[in-house]
Enzyme design. Structure first.
Site, short mmCIF file in Angstrom:
data_model
loop_
_atom_site.label_atom_id
_atom_site.label_comp_id
_atom_site.label_asym_id
_atom_site.label_seq_id
_atom_site.Cartn_x
_atom_site.Cartn_y
_atom_site.Cartn_z
CG LEU A 241 2.83 -0.10 39.16
CD1 LEU A 241 2.02 0.72 40.17
CD2 LEU A 241 4.30 -0.12 39.56
CG HIS A 242 4.92 -6.59 36.49
ND1 HIS A 242 4.33 -6.98 35.31
CD2 HIS A 242 5.99 -5.83 36.14
CE1 HIS A 242 5.02 -6.50 34.29
NE2 HIS A 242 6.03 -5.80 34.77
CG ASP A 243 5.72 -7.73 42.29
OD1 ASP A 243 5.55 -8.69 41.54
OD2 ASP A 243 6.84 -7.33 42.63
#
Length: 313
Positions: A241-243
């Site tokens: 999960l990047h953000d």
């Protein structure tokens, strides 16, 4: 006092997790507003998606301001192939109970920063940086009044995730990124070199769903949809999960490591347009303009996210 933040976003499942993580941390972070930008999906969808996420979290009092519908120079490139046609496939989110803000997102950023005490507002960009760059073009004084800009975007050691050289958020609007990176604003970059280490496991998803709240169940659903793309791309059940790493860094900077570097944005090459050129070894001897994060304590980060999402209704 909680740190005042503006979340600039293009939801996107991982954007939604970042918003939820911030809203689950009111002692540390005060979300003074959310600005939507075209990116993962067109602006009309990103704006409504942001409204639906704050509604899910029980915070419809937070206003969403629609911003730029296209990049500064290039045509819009979107990512329904990752996030689904809605941008938030995999869940059922409540309809917005309040209208969008009447201000344009760019004007909201300008007005908020100019009205606040200097150095008291941080902008978190989770998508293309069009809104923030346009705000800096329209009112250059905001660069000197921001506490910090923390962005999810770019990559260097891991290459790109949209082209061999470019990460999606920077690729969509490299000219906006160039404006921000050359503005002199205090800047922290969370590139895919770091976010690829923020691995969401099937066990963590089961634990999230087992929390049993409306927010946890819908967040698990959107994450499971998002994970399918990762299963195809990486051939594994684990997917980053990047953000949320942007919000995780604001909450627990000690979980992250990196170094200050000079970062430039390639605007012209047909092969590498949108690349964040990170001078990790200070080869050019140019002054650093950015803290570039490269690693994180993944178990501690996901423990934090589970605890904070469990606070939401």
């Amino acid at each position: 006092m909680p740190r005042k933040i503006i979340i600039d976003t293009d939801p996107g499942q991982d954007d939604a997790f970042a918003i939820l993580l911030a809203l689950g941390s009111p002692d540390e972070l005060e979300v003074v507003g959310i600005t939507a930008v075209a990116g993962n999906v067109p602006l009309a969808r990103t704006a409504e998606n942001a409204q639906r996420v704050v509604e899910l979290a029980g915070r419809p009092d937070i206003t969403v301001y629609p911003g730029c519908a296209r990049p500064m120079v290039r045509p819009l490139f979107t990512a329904e192939y990752v996030h689904g046609d809605s941008g938030l496939d995999g869940c059922e989110l409540p309809a917005p109970s309040r209208p969008l803000g009447s201000l344009h997102g760019v004007d909201f950023i300008i007005d908020t920063v100019m009205a606040a005490e200097p150095g008291s507002v941080t902008v978190c960009t989770l998508g293309p940086m069009t809104n923030l760059a346009m705000a800096m073009v329209k009112q250059p004084a905001i660069a000197g009044r921001l506490e910090e800009v923390v962005l999810m975007g770019g990559g260097f050691f891991e290459g790109g995730n949209t082209t061999p050289a470019a990460e999606f958020n920077i690729f969509v609007d490299p000219h906006a990124a160039h404006v921000v990176f050359t503005s002199g604003v205090p800047l922290t970059m969370v590139p895919i070199d770091c976010t690829y280490r923020a691995v969401m496991t099937p066990d963590w998803l089961r634990r999230l769903r087992a929390v049993g709240t409306r927010t946890a169940i819908q967040a698990a659903g959107m994450a499971e949809f998002y994970q399918r793309y990762g299963n195809t791309k990486f051939g594994t059940d684990d997917y980053p999960l990047h953000d949320p790493c942007v919000i995780g860094y604001l909450l627990r900077p000690e979980l992250f490591s990196g170094r200050r570097c000079h970062v430039a944005i390639d605007l012209v090459s047909p092969l590498t347009a949108g690349m964040t050129v990170v001078d990790w070894w200070n080869v050019t001897k140019q002054a650093p303009n950015c803290l570039v994060l490269r690693d994180l304590d993944n178990p501690a980060f996901y423990a934090l996210m589970l605890e904070r999402l469990s606070r939401l209704p």
